[in-house]
Design a protein around this motif. Structure first.
Motif, mmCIF file in Angstrom:
data_model
loop_
_atom_site.group_PDB
_atom_site.id
_atom_site.type_symbol
_atom_site.label_atom_id
_atom_site.label_comp_id
_atom_site.label_asym_id
_atom_site.label_seq_id
_atom_site.Cartn_x
_atom_site.Cartn_y
_atom_site.Cartn_z
ATOM 1 N N ASP A 295 -9.915 3.763 19.775
ATOM 2 C CA ASP A 295 -10.883 4.576 19.031
ATOM 3 C C ASP A 295 -10.917 4.284 17.537
ATOM 4 O OD1 ASP A 295 -11.701 5.773 21.286
ATOM 5 O OD2 ASP A 295 -10.763 7.717 20.912
ATOM 6 N N TYR A 296 -9.912 3.592 17.023
ATOM 7 C CA TYR A 296 -9.822 3.479 15.567
ATOM 8 C C TYR A 296 -10.412 2.205 14.998
ATOM 9 C CZ TYR A 296 -7.261 7.540 16.671
ATOM 10 O OH TYR A 296 -6.946 8.768 17.179
ATOM 11 N N ILE A 298 -13.292 -0.052 13.517
ATOM 12 C CA ILE A 298 -14.494 0.286 12.746
ATOM 13 C C ILE A 298 -15.499 -0.848 12.869
ATOM 14 C CG2 ILE A 298 -13.477 1.918 11.110
ATOM 15 C CD1 ILE A 298 -13.033 -0.329 9.157
ATOM 16 N N GLU A 300 -19.667 -0.064 12.570
ATOM 17 C CA GLU A 300 -20.807 0.299 11.716
ATOM 18 C C GLU A 300 -20.341 0.829 10.363
ATOM 19 O OE1 GLU A 300 -23.337 3.079 13.713
ATOM 20 O OE2 GLU A 300 -23.818 1.673 15.313
ATOM 21 N N LEU A 301 -21.046 0.448 9.318
ATOM 22 C CA LEU A 301 -20.808 1.008 7.994
ATOM 23 C C LEU A 301 -21.152 2.489 7.984
ATOM 24 C CD1 LEU A 301 -22.439 -1.878 5.962
ATOM 25 C CD2 LEU A 301 -20.028 -1.229 5.836
ATOM 26 N N ASN A 302 -20.528 3.242 7.111
ATOM 27 C CA ASN A 302 -20.927 4.640 6.932
ATOM 28 C C ASN A 302 -21.785 4.764 5.662
ATOM 29 O OD1 ASN A 302 -18.807 4.141 5.197
ATOM 30 N ND2 ASN A 302 -17.498 5.797 5.941
ATOM 31 N N ARG A 336 -29.452 2.558 10.384
ATOM 32 C CA ARG A 336 -29.994 3.822 9.917
ATOM 33 C C ARG A 336 -30.634 3.649 8.527
ATOM 34 N NH1 ARG A 336 -25.300 4.876 12.749
ATOM 35 N NH2 ARG A 336 -23.980 4.747 10.918
ATOM 36 N N MET A 413 -13.296 2.221 4.288
ATOM 37 C CA MET A 413 -14.451 3.101 4.524
ATOM 38 C C MET A 413 -14.479 4.306 3.592
ATOM 39 S SD MET A 413 -15.946 1.418 6.942
ATOM 40 C CE MET A 413 -17.013 2.254 8.102
ATOM 41 N N ARG B 336 -23.135 7.633 19.577
ATOM 42 C CA ARG B 336 -21.837 7.379 18.976
ATOM 43 C C ARG B 336 -20.746 8.169 19.714
ATOM 44 N NH1 ARG B 336 -25.663 7.484 14.933
ATOM 45 N NH2 ARG B 336 -25.401 9.705 14.515
ATOM 46 N N LYS B 337 -19.514 7.814 19.429
ATOM 47 C CA LYS B 337 -18.381 8.410 20.135
ATOM 48 C C LYS B 337 -17.608 9.312 19.170
ATOM 49 C CE LYS B 337 -14.362 6.711 22.793
ATOM 50 N NZ LYS B 337 -13.562 5.503 23.090
ATOM 51 N N VAL B 338 -17.221 10.486 19.632
ATOM 52 C CA VAL B 338 -16.329 11.329 18.824
ATOM 53 C C VAL B 338 -14.936 10.706 18.912
ATOM 54 C CG1 VAL B 338 -15.243 13.589 18.603
ATOM 55 C CG2 VAL B 338 -17.641 13.416 19.317
ATOM 56 N N ILE B 339 -14.365 10.331 17.783
ATOM 57 C CA ILE B 339 -13.077 9.637 17.860
ATOM 58 C C ILE B 339 -11.910 10.455 17.321
ATOM 59 C CG2 ILE B 339 -14.027 7.295 17.831
ATOM 60 C CD1 ILE B 339 -12.941 7.419 14.775
ATOM 61 N N ARG B 340 -12.186 11.459 16.511
ATOM 62 C CA ARG B 340 -11.088 12.241 15.948
ATOM 63 C C ARG B 340 -11.544 13.668 15.739
ATOM 64 N NH1 ARG B 340 -10.036 8.909 10.782
ATOM 65 N NH2 ARG B 340 -9.457 10.819 9.724
ATOM 66 N N ARG B 358 -12.125 13.886 27.065
ATOM 67 C CA ARG B 358 -13.433 13.242 27.203
ATOM 68 C C ARG B 358 -13.737 13.152 28.691
ATOM 69 N NH1 ARG B 358 -15.002 10.374 22.990
ATOM 70 N NH2 ARG B 358 -12.865 9.800 22.453
ATOM 71 N N TRP B 394 -14.762 13.392 13.479
ATOM 72 C CA TRP B 394 -15.256 12.097 12.985
ATOM 73 C C TRP B 394 -15.836 11.316 14.155
ATOM 74 C CZ3 TRP B 394 -14.312 10.851 7.758
ATOM 75 C CH2 TRP B 394 -13.405 11.684 7.079
ATOM 76 N N SER B 397 -18.869 5.858 13.853
ATOM 77 C CA SER B 397 -19.423 5.239 12.645
ATOM 78 C C SER B 397 -18.744 5.778 11.397
ATOM 79 C CB SER B 397 -20.925 5.492 12.545
ATOM 80 O OG SER B 397 -21.585 4.865 13.602
ATOM 81 N N GLN B 398 -17.580 6.427 11.570
ATOM 82 C CA GLN B 398 -16.815 6.974 10.455
ATOM 83 C C GLN B 398 -17.578 8.050 9.706
ATOM 84 O OE1 GLN B 398 -13.551 6.172 10.178
ATOM 85 N NE2 GLN B 398 -13.969 4.953 11.992
#
Lengths: 560, 560
Positions: A295-296, A298, A300-302, A336, A413, B336-340, B358, B394, B397-398
């Motif tokens: 899950d960690y 990265i 896509e940019l935020n 986006r 990020m 998108r995925k909920v990661i945290r 999940r 989070w 996409s952070q």
């Protein structure tokens, strides 16, 4: 040759140049990188022309650089290639257009070994894309607590035209298998033997096959930038380009593409470009296997924004009330759209809306890949009761920037509000004005000031240092000049080889010879500092932990 | 019939039920909506069975409801249809499976008029999708400043299985034209004459053709929910379903699909589901044309989380230190995925990582459409020096949740940290514990407390009210009972028709007859309150401005 002509030359071949009319007028002092910078003279990169104004973030070598904000934004929507951020993990490979090949294999029906001449025969597209290092604005995080990464300022983002062949076309050409047949990822890497770590010393990573095959993502095997063949620093002859993703996935000197069932097993795929939760430090990450938790990663940019004006250490007079234009950039990821940039002069109680200057049109699928510029005209009078300028942006998914930093071990990020402090200022003649202070610029300002996060950090560090120094004094009596463990500069400068490599850090002499093989950054980056004072280069890239390790290699003090 | 059997019946036909094993045990008191709720008896919806435990947010009619958080999350990953949020703008249309048709036209080569029997012959898919109203958690915004929308709590999100035909398949069947031929949007609407505003009284909106044609988006013409034909409240016989988007784009009672060059020109497309900048209020929006500025449309959901436990007004004893499980939901948009998910018990200085549960697998393109549940076990002792529980999530996409609310005139997309206040509490026997207080629950708690944002809001309002009352007293001398402008309840209750429609608000009598035609919510919603005390219904949906308008219709006071 005038500036406009140089610009025109650099971007020659890039289509849809109309937007350049808006920006060429401001390009100011830019010029192409047309010679070897003396800083590179004794490095393996001494064959690559580089712009003298880039800010080198990890000493002389390897090259990791961004451009000063005013230069970067002054250049307009399209960044000159010579000012574009560079992230190199080691020496730049010397590749040959004629012999370089891209091997396409794995879960494909027709594995291909492709030459550059063959690649450029495929249909290509040219699109403007903002490329950003995931470490952009990391220096702000490092000022809270040192991450394992070096200091990037807010300038590690740039926007150029890129020309290349769609990855999905190459995969189709190779007869890529379907997910039903077990194909789920596209792994890719640079040359083998380039880097110190991992099985084959290559820098590699992967994206999902679904992302790779989706034409709306515009993923390219890019071989031209601003209409010219790639420069060595940007991946000559070919690199991966993934709009809306962090720069770390855009592997340079692209050599191999492999369709697989599982994601990349490359060392750097797991140990780079991750945002771990804030409680995880380097030790815990290793101990508890955080690098391998899926899950960690990265990609896509935020949503991000920063202000170039007021510049760091800029002074504005208060003699008369005048209009003042605050301006900067903003971008987001995943295609986006940046929809709002806001500035607060009252600690976030109210927000004024900036004007957005958007230069690109969305792609046929409605996706946006480029930064926007923004400005907001206030009055200098507005600064009189305001301690901070806050900047934040929002994207089309209603994602905004957080008010405060969330630290993470890779320092990646960071997109908290961009905060510029405002200080009362009098010049030599007693004229009253305001001085602006950025959070963590790479260079000292015109007036010699550092960033405000740096100042705060140094105050904290000063307390720690005093404690450490006291301990050191207690541990060892000072050595008088001439005693056995005091060396002259002349003596130190003899130790420059793999057999004996000494260097100086903060007036102390270290023997790094036994560490050459184990150095995470490779032995070369110690060797190029052999016999020299390496204080500045060392400090710019090493963690507190690395600094503590120095004591194991301490052999004495420098005379004087 | 036991609970499990009822659940099994409701979700019958939904595939991949394995996950239900995890959740059915907790379904508790749920039951299907199996009768007409007395609240609907005198409304146009008096033919629709509804669950008695839903929280009605806009009085009795039209139905806008969410379920209490504990019931909603207690039901597990799959929400029973009868507890699923409902957003109705008016009376539910009575549509007939046999006669209902979907007209597909505009920029297509073969316009189609499709019956339901024809639609269900197309290949279908069944997927779990979390549907969320963009107004979720709006009550928190309204407690800062009244938006133009009614109070939603944090329960206006639900997750069910949906079965339907892909929109892209229907468009292909109709021979949809290409963007080169001018096709850029897919407009769609419900039945004509359903609503008071706009040219044809339909609720309509649009998505881009690119989004509609992208199979990774799973956009469906959905006709089943949890394995059964749709209920009237959820769009019988067919609705649009757009995973990862706000509920407002998922038009119910779908009647027409039109491929166009420009986005929808429907009244509600422009005047609903927008997030305008914080400085824009209703008047400025109209004056400066903000509704028509394209950047402020909202489509994809943003990252969100809320906690169900501790519940509002829950009390935890401090007698012994015990483990305590904090839990809630989280979701995000755009696949998108909920990661945290993180919880702070020290005002955000440090964050503890919750465990994410999940239930769904990503679709073949790696996209996620469903909420996750999360929990974190702390100790009751942890609450002793902690004034607030903060929750934030989070996504991949952070993107994270902001610490503070940014108000907007529609009160939409509020996703600030979910903050539960902790108060010392003693029960009747003097036992010491802590009481928890949610920000803005829809109902009072067991102990009779409102939310903390509501308390703060009321403190502010109290000051304003005192000012207003003083002015009122000065303006008019009090009327004694029996004087001309004091009415009995009996008298008021006679005025219930279009010819004369009176109602009571806070002990005052109003004649709404002349406003029946102009009422933005339609005359019917005044008429159903004709002759009655409408205080509660009125307050739940009207803005401060609407309350000020009441004075124009004031005719006297209620006796007693």
């Amino acid at each position: 040759m005038g500036v406009s002509a140089l610009v025109a030359e650099e971007v020659q071949g890039a289509p849809a140049q109309a937007h350049l009319d808006k920006t060429t007028a401001d390009w100011g002092l830019h010029r192409l990188a047309d010679g070897i910078d003396q800083k590179d003279a004794d490095t393996p990169d001494n064959w690559i022309p580089r712009h003298p104004k880039i800010l080198r973030l990890t000493g002389r070598h390897p090259l990791n650089c961004e451009s000063p904000l005013d230069l970067l934004l002054g250049a307009g929507f399209v960044t000159p290639v010579s000012l574009h951020l560079v992230r190199n993990h080691g020496a730049v490979p010397k590749l040959d257009w004629k012999t370089h090949r891209i091997e396409v294999g794995g879960l494909v029906n027709n594995p291909v070994s492709m030459s550059m001449d063959e690649l450029v025969k495929f249909p290509s597209i040219t699109i403007p894309v903002t490329v950003t290092c995931a470490g952009n604005r990391r220096k702000e995080e490092n000022m809270i607590k040192k991450s394992i990464g070096f200091n990037w300022g807010p300038g590690s983002t740039s926007c150029t035209y890129w020309t290349g062949v769609r990855l999905c076309d190459i995969l189709k050409h190779a007869g890529v298998k379907s997910p039903d047949q077990g194909a789920h990822f596209v792994c890719y890497r640079g040359p083998k033997g380039e880097l110190p770590k991992g099985e084959d010393g290559s820098y590699g990573t992967s994206v999902t096959l679904a992302a790779a095959m989706d034409p709306s993502n515009d993923i390219l095997l890019a071989y031209k930038q601003n209409g010219r063949w790639l420069t060595p620093d940007h991946g000559f002859p070919v690199r991966m380009l993934i709009p809306g993703y962090i720069g770390g996935r855009m592997v340079k000197w692209l050599s191999e593409i492999t369709v697989t069932k599982e994601e990349s097993n490359n060392f750097y795929h797991y140990h780079d470009n991750r945002v771990l939760p804030p409680h995880v430090d380097a030790e815990l990450a290793k101990e508890e296997g955080w690098w391998f938790k899926p899950d960690y990663i990265i990609n896509e940019l935020n949503i991000q924004s920063a202000a170039a004006r007021p510049a760091h250490d800029e002074v504005v007079s208060l003699k008369h009330n005048k209009p003042y234009k605050i301006k900067g950039y903003s971008f987001t990821g995943g295609g986006r759209k940046v929809i709002r940039v806001e500035v607060s002069l009252d600690d976030g109680s109210s927000w004024r809306q900036a004007t957005i200057h958007r230069f690109e049109k969305p792609n046929p699928y409605g996706k946006y890949w480029c930064w926007v510029f923004w400005d907001l005209t206030v009055e200098t009078f507005d600064f009189t009761r305001c301690k901070e300028i806050l900047v934040r942006a929002w994207d089309s998914s209603q994602n905004g920037q957080p008010a405060v930093i969330t630290w993470n071990v890779m320092g990646m990020m960071n997109n908290c509000y961009f905060r510029i402090k405002i200080h009362p200022h009098t010049d030599a003649s007693g004229n009253i004005g305001f001085r602006f202070q950025h959070p963590a610029p790479i260079e000292l300002g015109k007036l010699g000031n550092m960033g405000w996060r740096e100042e705060e950090h140094l105050r904290d560090e000063a307390i720690k240092t005093v404690t450490t120094e006291v301990a050191a004094v207690q541990a060892a009596a000072p050595k008088p000049p001439g005693s056995k463990n005091v060396y002259t500069m002349e003596e130190v400068s003899k130790h420059t080889t793999e057999e004996s490599c000494w260097f100086i850090h903060n007036g102390k002499v270290y023997d790094g010879t036994s560490f050459l093989d184990d150095h995470p950054g490779g032995g070369d980056s110690i060797l190029i500092n052999g016999g020299l004072d390496a204080t500045e280069e060392f400090d710019s890239i090493h963690s507190t932990k690395a600094k503590e390790m120095l004591k194991d290699y301490y052999i004495g003090d420098l005379q004087g």
